[in-house]
Scaffold this motif. Structure first.
Motif, PDB file in Angstrom:
ATOM      1  N   GLY A  91       3.742 -23.762   1.418  1.00 28.31           N
ATOM      2  CA  GLY A  91       2.634 -23.491   2.323  1.00 28.31           C
ATOM      3  C   GLY A  91       1.652 -22.493   1.741  1.00 28.31           C
ATOM      4  O   GLY A  91       2.030 -21.655   0.921  1.00 28.31           O
ATOM      5  N   VAL A 107      -0.199 -27.963  -1.802  1.00 29.24           N
ATOM      6  CA  VAL A 107       0.570 -28.173  -0.575  1.00 29.24           C
ATOM      7  C   VAL A 107       0.880 -29.649  -0.360  1.00 29.24           C
ATOM      8  O   VAL A 107       2.027 -30.029  -0.082  1.00 29.24           O
ATOM      9  CB  VAL A 107      -0.185 -27.600   0.640  1.00 29.24           C
ATOM     10  CG1 VAL A 107       0.530 -27.950   1.941  1.00 29.24           C
ATOM     11  CG2 VAL A 107      -0.331 -26.081   0.518  1.00 29.24           C
ATOM     12  N   TYR A 151      -1.330 -26.850   5.644  1.00 28.32           N
ATOM     13  CA  TYR A 151       0.108 -26.919   5.888  1.00 28.32           C
ATOM     14  C   TYR A 151       0.402 -27.779   7.115  1.00 28.32           C
ATOM     15  O   TYR A 151       1.280 -28.655   7.074  1.00 28.32           O
ATOM     16  CB  TYR A 151       0.679 -25.517   6.072  1.00 28.32           C
ATOM     17  CG  TYR A 151       2.175 -25.489   6.274  1.00 28.32           C
ATOM     18  CD1 TYR A 151       3.032 -25.814   5.228  1.00 28.32           C
ATOM     19  CD2 TYR A 151       2.722 -25.151   7.510  1.00 28.32           C
ATOM     20  CE1 TYR A 151       4.411 -25.795   5.410  1.00 28.32           C
ATOM     21  CE2 TYR A 151       4.093 -25.131   7.703  1.00 28.32           C
ATOM     22  CZ  TYR A 151       4.940 -25.454   6.653  1.00 28.32           C
ATOM     23  OH  TYR A 151       6.304 -25.449   6.832  1.00 28.32           O
TER      24      TYR A 151
END
Length: 253
Positions: A91, A107, A151
């Motif tokens: 993240g 990510v 994220y």
């Protein structure tokens, strides 16, 4: 739970939820493949501590580049694969005004692309054993949080991937599910850049953001992973199961 002798891959097994899951599978008598970018010797030792007869395979590698190697090495060693736990996750924080494309790529490559590759390479072997997959997602896939757009997006994508692959593999009797943890006490938040003071404040704040009034522990997620990987959940597929102390149902006022 009928996991004795099963061959299980746990990615991101160096720490946190992955380490707890690897230990839990070893306790059940499974043959556990531990993968991680860091030397996971202490995870290996923990598995041996709970089951001195545990058969383990340690693969040091990065899921974004070594997916095929992880599956091939497992098959070369054990000859089969019964469970794939896609736990490795990554993240980064940042508003859309600040975050850059390199952060987005890092990510998404870890949380989505690597899971796709591992699943693709693992699927033929899981079909042979009528095994299953457990993806470790997040409450961030179910809820929206400012400053965590990439994220959250990656975990929402993982949830949808879970449902779609569950449908792809259901005719082959291969189940695919996900767990969606809330705040769990691991090193994850420090890797996001939180200082010790910030982390302490964040965990204290979790008492008000989780209905049960606390953050969770890695073993509480590992227990559900074990359940979904076992025959005890034989009629469950395509599920995204919150392990979050009620965070996803909270409606702050």
């Amino acid at each position: 739970m009928s996991l004795a002798g099963k061959v299980v891959i746990v990615t991101g097994a160096s720490s946190g939820i992955g380490a707890a899951a690897a230990k839990a599978f070893a306790q059940q008598g499974a043959k556990v493949v531990l993968t991680g970018r860091n030397e996971a010797k202490y995870t290996e030792a923990a598995c041996k501590a709970v089951n001195s007869k545990a058969e383990l395979l340690l693969i040091i590698g990065d899921v974004t580049t070594d997916a095929e190697k992880i599956i091939k090495t497992t098959i070369d060693k054990f000859g089969q694969l019964d469970v794939l736990v896609n736990n490795a996750g990554f993240g980064e924080r940042g508003s859309i005004l600040d975050i850059d494309v390199d952060q987005f790529d890092r990510v998404m490559n870890t949380n989505v692309r690597a899971v796709f590759l591992l699943t693709k390479y693992a699927a033929p072997h899981l079909v042979k054993t009528q095994g299953n997959i457990v993806n470790v997602s997040s409450v961030a896939g179910l809820r929206s949080y400012a400053g965590f757009s990439v994220y959250c997006t990656s975990k929402a994508a993982l949830d949808q991937f879970t449902r779609c692959i569950a449908l792809d593999l259901a005719p082959k009797n291969v189940r695919v599910n996900a767990v969606n943890p809330g705040v769990i006490v691991t090193e994850f938040h420090k890797r996001l850049g939180l200082s010790d003071e910030e982390e302490t404040k964040f965990l204290k704040h979790s008492k008000s953001t989780h209905a049960l009034g606390r953050a969770g522990e890695p073993n509480e997620v590992a227990d559900v992973i074990i359940f979904l990987a076992s025959d005890s959940s034989s009629f469950i597929t395509g599920a995204t199961l919150p392990i979050d102390g009620g965070r996803n149902i909270m409606c702050p006022r």
